[in-house]
Motif scaffolding. Structure first.
Motif, short mmCIF file in Angstrom:
data_model
loop_
_atom_site.label_atom_id
_atom_site.label_comp_id
_atom_site.label_asym_id
_atom_site.label_seq_id
_atom_site.Cartn_x
_atom_site.Cartn_y
_atom_site.Cartn_z
N VAL A 131 0.90 -1.35 0.03
CA VAL A 131 0.06 -0.31 0.09
C VAL A 131 0.90 1.35 0.14
O VAL A 131 0.58 2.23 -0.67
CB VAL A 131 -0.95 -0.04 1.24
CG1 VAL A 131 -0.16 -0.09 2.54
CG2 VAL A 131 -1.93 1.06 1.10
N GLU A 132 1.88 1.07 0.67
CA GLU A 132 2.83 2.37 0.71
C GLU A 132 3.32 3.02 -0.45
O GLU A 132 3.69 3.93 -0.85
CB GLU A 132 3.96 2.06 1.65
CG GLU A 132 3.69 1.83 3.00
CD GLU A 132 3.56 0.26 3.50
OE1 GLU A 132 3.50 -0.32 2.44
OE2 GLU A 132 3.15 0.00 4.49
N SER B 64 1.66 2.27 -3.47
CA SER B 64 0.54 2.30 -4.29
C SER B 64 0.34 3.77 -5.25
O SER B 64 0.02 3.61 -6.37
CB SER B 64 -0.80 1.96 -3.88
OG SER B 64 -0.94 2.80 -2.83
N PHE B 65 0.53 4.88 -4.57
CA PHE B 65 0.13 6.16 -4.92
C PHE B 65 1.28 6.37 -6.15
O PHE B 65 0.66 6.67 -7.24
CB PHE B 65 0.52 7.24 -4.07
CG PHE B 65 0.40 8.63 -4.77
CD1 PHE B 65 -0.66 9.22 -5.27
CD2 PHE B 65 1.67 9.29 -5.16
CE1 PHE B 65 -0.67 10.28 -6.22
CE2 PHE B 65 1.79 10.69 -5.99
CZ PHE B 65 0.43 10.97 -6.21
N HIS C 278 -5.70 8.76 -8.32
CA HIS C 278 -5.80 9.52 -7.05
C HIS C 278 -6.71 10.32 -6.76
O HIS C 278 -7.09 10.83 -5.74
CB HIS C 278 -4.39 10.23 -7.25
CG HIS C 278 -4.47 11.58 -8.13
ND1 HIS C 278 -4.36 11.41 -9.45
CD2 HIS C 278 -4.53 12.86 -7.99
CE1 HIS C 278 -4.66 12.40 -10.15
NE2 HIS C 278 -4.54 13.37 -9.12
N GLY D 44 -5.66 9.09 -0.56
CA GLY D 44 -4.68 8.99 0.42
C GLY D 44 -4.71 9.93 1.42
O GLY D 44 -5.50 10.73 1.45
N ARG E 36 0.85 13.44 -2.43
CA ARG E 36 2.11 13.41 -2.82
C ARG E 36 2.39 13.88 -4.29
O ARG E 36 1.56 14.06 -5.13
CB ARG E 36 2.28 11.56 -3.03
CG ARG E 36 2.27 11.09 -1.67
CD ARG E 36 3.59 11.24 -0.69
NE ARG E 36 3.55 10.78 0.60
CZ ARG E 36 4.38 11.08 1.61
NH1 ARG E 36 5.41 11.94 1.35
NH2 ARG E 36 4.29 10.24 2.64
N GLN F 206 -4.36 -3.60 -0.61
CA GLN F 206 -3.22 -3.16 0.08
C GLN F 206 -1.87 -4.04 0.05
O GLN F 206 -0.96 -3.80 0.24
CB GLN F 206 -3.42 -2.67 1.64
CG GLN F 206 -4.54 -1.63 1.88
CD GLN F 206 -4.61 -1.36 3.46
OE1 GLN F 206 -4.46 -2.43 4.10
NE2 GLN F 206 -4.90 -0.36 3.90
#
Length: 489
Positions: free
Chosen positions: A28-29, A31-32, A52, A57, A61, A398
């Protein structure tokens, strides 16, 4: 000598690629950035289709990192899509491109180490790093920290080569665009530069001011376009983590956790070589390597939420001290050659032990992506031409699922809408569900027994246990994590 150095660098890249191929999915970290790269490559200027906007989130970012990776990957991605129509290969491609950028920074850093010490220290730094798990594993992962790592390694290289203006500009770019906490380690490095008159205060003010305005404006212009409102993403991240101090909501660790847990796990047995790095040139090692690295970790430890990836920047620095320790010891003249040879044997044997431990870590990591495995299994079970509307729950999303895995997008519907009540009208619209559960009697499955049938379940890592009676004595425990459900007709 030069040829052997090139061969080690080729080996470094091959080992990074092996990590990517063995663990090709994402958490998940990551994913963006991964979804952003996908959307830039596939949807291009059609921002309304970007992931997004539906799943923003916790904090926004920057798109600058994904934009760079997408631009470099684009020609190769077009060829892959045209000849194979396999987006998953594109995911591997973009991760490898990121890994190459990090490798480029790392090689720049090690070239500065060669200049500071000698080529043996450079080669040993490369070899030690290759044998460790975390740095090699993270190098191809689309985390904000890894985009920052690529640029930080270049900054560190410039600093060690005394190219101070380049150091200030690249550090400013990193701090203002990717990771604001790098102001700590860059600030400590800058203090050393000022103390030893490596850069004048006037040059620092002028270069820093221009960089500050330029990189904030760049980020605001680019990111406001993609987010559809005016913002400076890293400013919002800094506000969230530092001013509001909300990062603790995602878990806290003791103050010294980085020192007694993260760093030992990252360095493995190489940790024990660091004291040898002070045999000669103690002031130089402390001033240029240990002081900025340990100072950064100490100051950053005041933030309660801790993860190893947050301090990944210090791993190459600490490995350099360990490498210098081996090189210094090799040059010592000891009366008892037997003792010296025995210790040297231990130095090089530790690389093999590191590799064995790293292999175990890598295999366990491969078992941590049940979401991706479940979606791939659904692609096997159901025909490409069948009508499938699959709901992907939060846990599945995730643990490995990205838009690059949506193989049948023209025929299938992939939906990861959150907070839908089980067995509600909305949920019953889907033909298939990916549901987190640990057994058939799990309450999360009980509610679906009258409306759905189980097609398959995917197991994932749930710890290790020792089995003294059977080699290799350590066993991996797997339990069901995700069930594939099909609606009854």
């Amino acid at each position: 000598m030069l040829k052997s150095s090139i061969l080690i660098k080729v080996l470094f890249i091959l080992v990074v690629l092996a990590h990517i191929l063995y663990c090709p999915y994402n958490k998940v970290e990551e994913s963006f950035n991964l979804q952003a790269i996908h959307d830039i490559l596939i949807h291009k200027l059609n921002i309304n289709e970007y992931d997004h906007l539906k799943f923003p989130g916790v904090v926004p970012r920057t798109f600058l990192g994904p934009l760079i990776i997408a631009l470099i990957s684009s020609p190769f991605a077009k060829l892959i899509i045209e000849y194979t129509d396999n987006l998953f290969l594109v995911q591997i491609l973009v991760r490898f491109v990121l890994a190459l950028l990090v490798s480029s920074g790392f090689f720049h850093f090690t070239s500065s180490i060669k200049r500071m010490f000698n080529q043996n220290v450079e080669k040993l730094t490369l070899l030690i790093t290759i044998t460790q798990f975390h740095f090699m594993f993270y190098t191809g992962r689309t985390l904000p920290n890894i985009f920052a790592l690529a640029l930080f390694l270049h900054s560190m290289g410039y600093w060690l080569k005394n190219r101070q203006i380049h150091f200030v500009v690249t550090s400013a770019a990193n701090i203002l665009i990717f990771r604001s906490e790098l102001s700590i380690i860059s600030g400590l490095m800058l203090l050393v530069s000022l103390k030893y008159s490596k850069i004048s205060f006037l040059k620092l003010i002028i270069t820093g001011s221009i960089s500050l305005i330029g990189f904030i404006c760049l980020s605001v212009l680019v990111d406001s376009y993609f987010w559809k409102y005016w913002l400076w993403p890293e400013g919002e991240v800094l506000w969230f983590n530092t001013i509001l101090n909300k990062s603790h909501e995602y878990g806290t660790s003791p103050f010294l956790w980085y020192f007694y847990s993260a760093i030992p796990r990252a360095l493995l047995l190489s940790l024990f070589l660091i004291p040898f790095g002070f045999i000669t040139q103690r002031k130089k090692v402390f001033k240029y390597l240990l002081f900025p690295a340990i100072g950064f970790v100490f100051i950053y430890s005041f933030l309660p939420h801790k993860e190893l990836r947050f301090i990944i920047y210090v791993i190459p620095i600490l490995n350099t001290i360990a490498a210098k320790g081996i090189d210094d010891f090799c040059k010592l003249r000891l009366k008892r050659n037997f003792v010296k040879n025995l210790i040297l044997l231990g130095f090089y044997a530790h690389l093999i032990i590191n590799l064995v431990i790293t292999s175990g870590f890598l295999h366990v990591s491969r078992l941590n992506y049940p979401g991706a495995q479940a979606l791939n299994k659904l692609h096997e079970i159901e025909s490409k031409e069948s009508k499938v509307n699959v709901h992907i729950d939060v846990f599945s999303a995730q643990t490995g699922i990205s838009r690059f895995l949506e193989f049948n997008k023209n025929k299938w519907v992939y939906d990861k809408t959150e907070n839908i009540t089980p067995v509600s009208k909305e949920m019953l619209m889907y033909t298939h569900l990916l549901v987190e559960a640990e057994s058939e009697n799990d309450p999360r499955l009980e509610v679906y027994k009258s409306t759905h049938k189980i097609q398959y379940f995917v197991k994932a890592y749930n710890g290790i246990y020792f089995s003294p009676a059977k080699f290799p004595f350590v066993k991996i425990k797997l339990i069901p994590k995700i069930y594939i459900l099909k609606k009854k007709h």
